[in-house]
Design a protein around this motif. Sequence first.
Motif, PDB file in Angstrom:
ATOM      1  N   THR A 245       9.764 -11.239 -11.387  1.00 29.15           N
ATOM      2  CA  THR A 245       9.941  -9.804 -11.222  1.00 29.15           C
ATOM      3  C   THR A 245       9.376  -9.400  -9.869  1.00 29.15           C
ATOM      4  OG1 THR A 245       7.858  -9.372 -12.396  1.00 29.15           O
ATOM      5  CG2 THR A 245       9.881  -9.313 -13.682  1.00 29.15           C
ATOM      6  N   VAL A 246      10.088  -8.491  -9.183  1.00 27.33           N
ATOM      7  CA  VAL A 246       9.747  -8.142  -7.801  1.00 27.33           C
ATOM      8  C   VAL A 246       9.769  -6.619  -7.643  1.00 27.33           C
ATOM      9  CG1 VAL A 246      10.301  -8.505  -5.371  1.00 27.33           C
ATOM     10  CG2 VAL A 246      10.892 -10.274  -7.052  1.00 27.33           C
ATOM     11  N   PHE A 247       8.707  -6.076  -7.050  1.00 30.10           N
ATOM     12  CA  PHE A 247       8.702  -4.640  -6.769  1.00 30.10           C
ATOM     13  C   PHE A 247       7.885  -4.336  -5.523  1.00 30.10           C
ATOM     14  CE2 PHE A 247       5.744  -5.561 -10.268  1.00 30.10           C
ATOM     15  CZ  PHE A 247       4.528  -5.077  -9.794  1.00 30.10           C
ATOM     16  N   PRO A 248       8.122  -3.145  -4.917  1.00 32.73           N
ATOM     17  CA  PRO A 248       7.439  -2.785  -3.675  1.00 32.73           C
ATOM     18  C   PRO A 248       6.004  -2.337  -3.924  1.00 32.73           C
ATOM     19  CG  PRO A 248       9.465  -1.489  -4.008  1.00 32.73           C
ATOM     20  CD  PRO A 248       9.116  -2.142  -5.302  1.00 32.73           C
ATOM     21  N   GLY A 249       5.157  -2.575  -2.917  1.00 29.80           N
ATOM     22  CA  GLY A 249       3.802  -2.061  -2.918  1.00 29.80           C
ATOM     23  C   GLY A 249       3.652  -0.908  -1.938  1.00 29.80           C
ATOM     24  N   ASP A 250       2.408  -0.464  -1.765  1.00 31.41           N
ATOM     25  CA  ASP A 250       2.122   0.705  -0.940  1.00 31.41           C
ATOM     26  C   ASP A 250       2.594   0.557   0.505  1.00 31.41           C
ATOM     27  OD1 ASP A 250       0.846   1.788  -3.149  1.00 31.41           O
ATOM     28  OD2 ASP A 250      -1.158   1.240  -2.471  1.00 31.41           O
ATOM     29  N   ILE A 251       2.494  -0.660   1.051  1.00 31.09           N
ATOM     30  CA  ILE A 251       2.850  -0.860   2.455  1.00 31.09           C
ATOM     31  C   ILE A 251       4.349  -0.613   2.677  1.00 31.09           C
ATOM     32  CG2 ILE A 251       2.878  -2.469   4.388  1.00 31.09           C
ATOM     33  CD1 ILE A 251       0.082  -1.716   3.724  1.00 31.09           C
ATOM     34  N   LEU A 252       5.195  -1.014   1.733  1.00 35.97           N
ATOM     35  CA  LEU A 252       6.631  -0.749   1.870  1.00 35.97           C
ATOM     36  C   LEU A 252       6.925   0.745   1.748  1.00 35.97           C
ATOM     37  CD1 LEU A 252       8.718  -3.608   0.199  1.00 35.97           C
ATOM     38  CD2 LEU A 252       9.007  -2.637   2.479  1.00 35.97           C
ATOM     39  N   GLN A 253       6.193   1.438   0.892  1.00 37.46           N
ATOM     40  CA  GLN A 253       6.365   2.889   0.805  1.00 37.46           C
ATOM     41  C   GLN A 253       6.010   3.525   2.150  1.00 37.46           C
ATOM     42  OE1 GLN A 253       4.751   4.874  -2.656  1.00 37.46           O
ATOM     43  NE2 GLN A 253       4.321   6.740  -1.487  1.00 37.46           N
ATOM     44  N   PHE A 254       4.904   3.082   2.743  1.00 35.69           N
ATOM     45  CA  PHE A 254       4.483   3.618   4.043  1.00 35.69           C
ATOM     46  C   PHE A 254       5.494   3.284   5.131  1.00 35.69           C
ATOM     47  CE2 PHE A 254       2.292   2.721   8.077  1.00 35.69           C
ATOM     48  CZ  PHE A 254       1.747   3.968   8.354  1.00 35.69           C
ATOM     49  N   LEU A 255       5.938   2.037   5.181  1.00 32.87           N
ATOM     50  CA  LEU A 255       6.876   1.596   6.215  1.00 32.87           C
ATOM     51  C   LEU A 255       8.176   2.393   6.188  1.00 32.87           C
ATOM     52  CD1 LEU A 255       6.450  -2.272   6.009  1.00 32.87           C
ATOM     53  CD2 LEU A 255       6.253  -0.943   8.119  1.00 32.87           C
ATOM     54  N   THR A 256       8.657   2.703   4.986  1.00 32.58           N
ATOM     55  CA  THR A 256       9.966   3.338   4.833  1.00 32.58           C
ATOM     56  C   THR A 256       9.881   4.856   4.686  1.00 32.58           C
ATOM     57  OG1 THR A 256       9.961   3.014   2.422  1.00 32.58           O
ATOM     58  CG2 THR A 256      10.932   1.256   3.774  1.00 32.58           C
ATOM     59  N   GLY A 257       8.705   5.411   4.928  1.00 32.09           N
ATOM     60  CA  GLY A 257       8.562   6.861   4.817  1.00 32.09           C
ATOM     61  C   GLY A 257       8.840   7.391   3.429  1.00 32.09           C
ATOM     62  N   GLY A 258       8.591   6.578   2.395  1.00 26.18           N
ATOM     63  CA  GLY A 258       8.807   6.998   1.019  1.00 26.18           C
ATOM     64  C   GLY A 258      10.187   6.710   0.470  1.00 26.18           C
ATOM     65  N   ARG A 259      11.054   6.107   1.272  1.00 22.93           N
ATOM     66  CA  ARG A 259      12.374   5.754   0.737  1.00 22.93           C
ATOM     67  C   ARG A 259      12.229   4.716  -0.375  1.00 22.93           C
ATOM     68  NH1 ARG A 259      17.636   3.151   3.973  1.00 22.93           N
ATOM     69  NH2 ARG A 259      18.882   2.824   2.073  1.00 22.93           N
ATOM     70  N   LEU A 260      11.417   3.695  -0.151  1.00 21.87           N
ATOM     71  CA  LEU A 260      11.090   2.723  -1.183  1.00 21.87           C
ATOM     72  C   LEU A 260       9.697   3.052  -1.696  1.00 21.87           C
ATOM     73  CD1 LEU A 260      12.387  -0.588   0.453  1.00 21.87           C
ATOM     74  CD2 LEU A 260      13.518   0.827  -1.271  1.00 21.87           C
ATOM     75  N   LEU A 261       9.604   3.555  -2.917  1.00 20.69           N
ATOM     76  CA  LEU A 261       8.324   3.954  -3.477  1.00 20.69           C
ATOM     77  C   LEU A 261       7.592   2.755  -4.064  1.00 20.69           C
ATOM     78  CD1 LEU A 261       9.349   7.233  -5.329  1.00 20.69           C
ATOM     79  CD2 LEU A 261       8.053   7.053  -3.191  1.00 20.69           C
ATOM     80  N   SER A 262       6.285   2.726  -3.865  1.00 22.48           N
ATOM     81  CA  SER A 262       5.453   1.729  -4.526  1.00 22.48           C
ATOM     82  C   SER A 262       5.554   1.940  -6.026  1.00 22.48           C
ATOM     83  CB  SER A 262       4.007   1.888  -4.043  1.00 22.48           C
ATOM     84  OG  SER A 262       3.181   0.867  -4.533  1.00 22.48           O
ATOM     85  N   THR A 263       5.791   0.871  -6.770  1.00 24.13           N
ATOM     86  CA  THR A 263       6.119   0.994  -8.199  1.00 24.13           C
ATOM     87  C   THR A 263       4.866   1.045  -9.068  1.00 24.13           C
ATOM     88  OG1 THR A 263       8.210  -0.163  -7.871  1.00 24.13           O
ATOM     89  CG2 THR A 263       7.342  -0.085 -10.118  1.00 24.13           C
ATOM     90  N   PRO A 264       4.614   2.164  -9.755  1.00 24.83           N
ATOM     91  CA  PRO A 264       3.489   2.205 -10.698  1.00 24.83           C
ATOM     92  C   PRO A 264       3.738   1.255 -11.870  1.00 24.83           C
ATOM     93  CG  PRO A 264       4.272   4.416 -10.154  1.00 24.83           C
ATOM     94  CD  PRO A 264       5.310   3.449  -9.671  1.00 24.83           C
ATOM     95  N   HIS A 265       2.679   0.620 -12.330  1.00 22.49           N
ATOM     96  CA  HIS A 265       2.806  -0.265 -13.475  1.00 22.49           C
ATOM     97  C   HIS A 265       1.491  -0.316 -14.240  1.00 22.49           C
ATOM     98  CE1 HIS A 265       1.678  -2.553  -9.883  1.00 22.49           C
ATOM     99  NE2 HIS A 265       1.073  -3.439 -10.662  1.00 22.49           N
TER     100      HIS A 265
END
Length: 338
Positions: A245-265
């Motif tokens: 299973t694969v999901f984005p973390g905070d750094i991807l949310q930051f990099l993409t300006g919120g387009r890819l949200l860090s996934t709560p779990h």
Amino acid sequence: MRTFELPGSVGGRTVDRILGRQLVRTWETDGIFQVAATEEQDRIAREALAESRRFFARSLPEKAKFVSDLTYSGYIASGEEVTAGEADFSEIFTICPDIPLGDPRVTGSWPCHGPVPWPDDSYRSAMMAHLREVGSIGEKLLQLVALGLGVEIDRLTRLTREGWHHMRVLRFPARSATTERGIGAHTDYGLLVIAAQDDVGGLSIRPPVPGEHRNRNWLPGESTAGMYQDDEPWHFVEPEPGVFTVFPGDILQFLTGGRLLSTPHKVRLATRERYTLAYFHEPSFGTTVRPLAGGEEVIYYGTHFTNMFTRCYPDRVTTRRIEREGRLAVLDRIRDPK
């Protein structure tokens, strides 16, 4: 949940760009996807899970020996990790980069740097083999995601050269009459999460919700810990054999300006004990991360990582040494100016 098969290699081909866009769209709608493991990757993951079971079956006094005051690698007892002020009930063995005592970063008092306190050679061999496999998956995924976002193929993998890749090897006990909490709701602090789980299940994720406020975990005073813990929607991640299973973390949310949200779990305890391998594919420790669209805001990855771990483990011997010796000041000297 969508499952994707990754190509043997990634280039600039049309098929790679199409797959990259599919990955991005799936994260935007679901917050998570699965990657099919090869037979060899599945075998190696199962061997690592078997070594995890063997280690966690030891007595608590035995396990407690494998702790370091230099690095956050090593054993974490049930209840030691804190999310939103509440103790979590997982047992963990964290594996950060294994850096010898003679390395200049260790002798130079870089926080979080030092040797992994391995339990034995068999455990080390199995975990390092798994790290190599999921690391190669991480590099392919970042290349595909870059293509899907419409940036250069190496825009994300430039950040991960000599990356601070690490893994949390987890055991969750069976639930009791007094608690069902495994780990409270949170997002992960890094770039990319690639997880393998056994057949028990317990992981739930929160998909993107239009218009919903999400804290920016990297900013002082903001935290995702405990957010929406009891508010729907949460989707149970049904365990399936032969997938990651694969999901984005905070750094991807930051990099993409919120387009890819860090996934709560979060994790709920099951009727049986459960084992998982949570791998984090990360920037290098000294990297300065800047948004893909530009701007003045930055994340200094080493500072971000250190802040997250000192927050989660305020009483750990590693945190106390960092604070006692003023090691946080070293972070100001090691930042990559790029």
